[in-house]
Design an enzyme around this catalytic site. Sequence first.
Site, PDB file in Angstrom:
ATOM      1  N   ARG A  61     -14.812  10.855  11.477  1.00 26.15           N
ATOM      2  CA  ARG A  61     -14.345  10.946  11.234  1.00 26.15           C
ATOM      3  C   ARG A  61     -14.962  11.870   9.288  1.00 26.15           C
ATOM      4  NH1 ARG A  61     -12.987   6.882   6.614  1.00 26.15           N
ATOM      5  NH2 ARG A  61     -13.918   5.419   8.212  1.00 26.15           N
ATOM      6  N   TYR A 113       5.369  28.369  -1.650  1.00 23.62           N
ATOM      7  CA  TYR A 113       5.910  28.085  -0.098  1.00 23.62           C
ATOM      8  C   TYR A 113       6.803  26.112  -0.086  1.00 23.62           C
ATOM      9  CZ  TYR A 113       5.054  25.327   4.947  1.00 23.62           C
ATOM     10  OH  TYR A 113       5.475  24.902   5.771  1.00 23.62           O
ATOM     11  N   ASP A 185      -4.303  30.057  -3.205  1.00 18.09           N
ATOM     12  CA  ASP A 185      -4.048  29.667  -1.736  1.00 18.09           C
ATOM     13  C   ASP A 185      -4.179  31.258  -1.473  1.00 18.09           C
ATOM     14  OD1 ASP A 185      -2.756  29.891   0.420  1.00 18.09           O
ATOM     15  OD2 ASP A 185      -1.140  28.337   0.363  1.00 18.09           O
ATOM     16  N   LYS A 210      -2.462  29.647   9.946  1.00 18.99           N
ATOM     17  CA  LYS A 210      -2.719  30.751  10.005  1.00 18.99           C
ATOM     18  C   LYS A 210      -3.397  32.486  10.257  1.00 18.99           C
ATOM     19  CE  LYS A 210       1.416  29.315   8.455  1.00 18.99           C
ATOM     20  NZ  LYS A 210       0.953  27.597   7.243  1.00 18.99           N
TER      21      LYS A 210
END
Length: 394
Positions: A61, A113, A185, A210
């Site tokens: 983690r 988005y 972004d 993506k």
Amino acid sequence: MKNFSNYTDFDTKENLAFDSKVVHGALGTEPLTGAVSMPIFQAATFRHPEFGQTTGFAYSRLENPTRLELERTMAILEGGIRGFAFSSGQAANMAVFSLLEPGDHIILSDDIYGGTFRIIGDVFGKYGIEHTYVDMSDLDAVQAAIQKNTKMFFIETPTNPMMKVADIHAVSEIAKGIGALTVVDNTFLTPYFQKPLTLGADIVTHSSTKYLGGHNDTISGIVVVKDDEEIAEKINIHIKSHGSQLAPLDSWLVLRGIKTLAVRMDKHNANAKKVAHWLREQKKVEKVYYVGFEDHKDYDVTLKQTTGFGGMISFTVDSEETVMKILKNVDMIMFAESLGGTETLITYPTTQTHEDTPEDVKEKLGITRSFLRMSVGIENPDDIIADLDRAMNG
């Protein structure tokens, strides 16, 4: 025992061309064994040699060798000091928005988005974060939206799905003038076509699900910080505390995808250009949104700050009936959410990516029931066009 978390061989990659950097990554090979493909370190915890000594890893983690290679690679590609790999693009944006304090104000692209719209309104709104949506391609509107408590500008460029283009350098200068952060972004263009940090932005985010991953097989997100160690440490504390880090297997999948980023983006770019021009000639198509058109209102800005147009197209057809006909009849093209993979995908934003965006906002932006978004893949462009032609006109 060697401590490969401290290896600095990746610094030498700075001298390589971009299409070499994506292939070789940060370390590139695993330094202890020489493995050409960075292994998937599927381990939750790591053994210490003795008290006071460490391999540089303790618990996945906190840090994992596979994830670290991805994070260093993305820092190199975007030109930042530190990268962070998250479990999704939404998790990446959550970390960035967590830099804001109650009472702060953020200005965002109006055509954004739907998931980002939901985060700001439904999640951070109740924590006292104020927000304003603005057409970021209109610098006068950006200036007019500034408030005394404005601390961040969040830019999508090109926007999803209306393909608006913001001048990253100009908005960054406005932000610097009031002591605010600029976040971009960069999902649609990737650092292959656009490098926001070199244009003045402070932070870059990606849904690396993506184009970076590129194969529709993993969910992931990326944050890269330009040069502020304090901001980087805040992001680091967030990812450690929230447990939103990317798993080793998914990190490896994104690393593998990045190796072919340059050749894939060139193919997406070439295919989208051909498909966009074909769509413009169709009687049932009323408007095509594509940043590569010379008559796009922000074409000059695109030429100034990018080296390509990407693989995204949106278009409005003559009726909802035509939309349903296309979505039912496409064959090689897939009616599916997401974008940026090798396959061509077509999406119905009003009920999919922007389902949570209010109807009046969608109508104002042009996200109507006769509006479609397409992520052009890397198939033969003639096959893409033939499938669209048959589905729409057959």
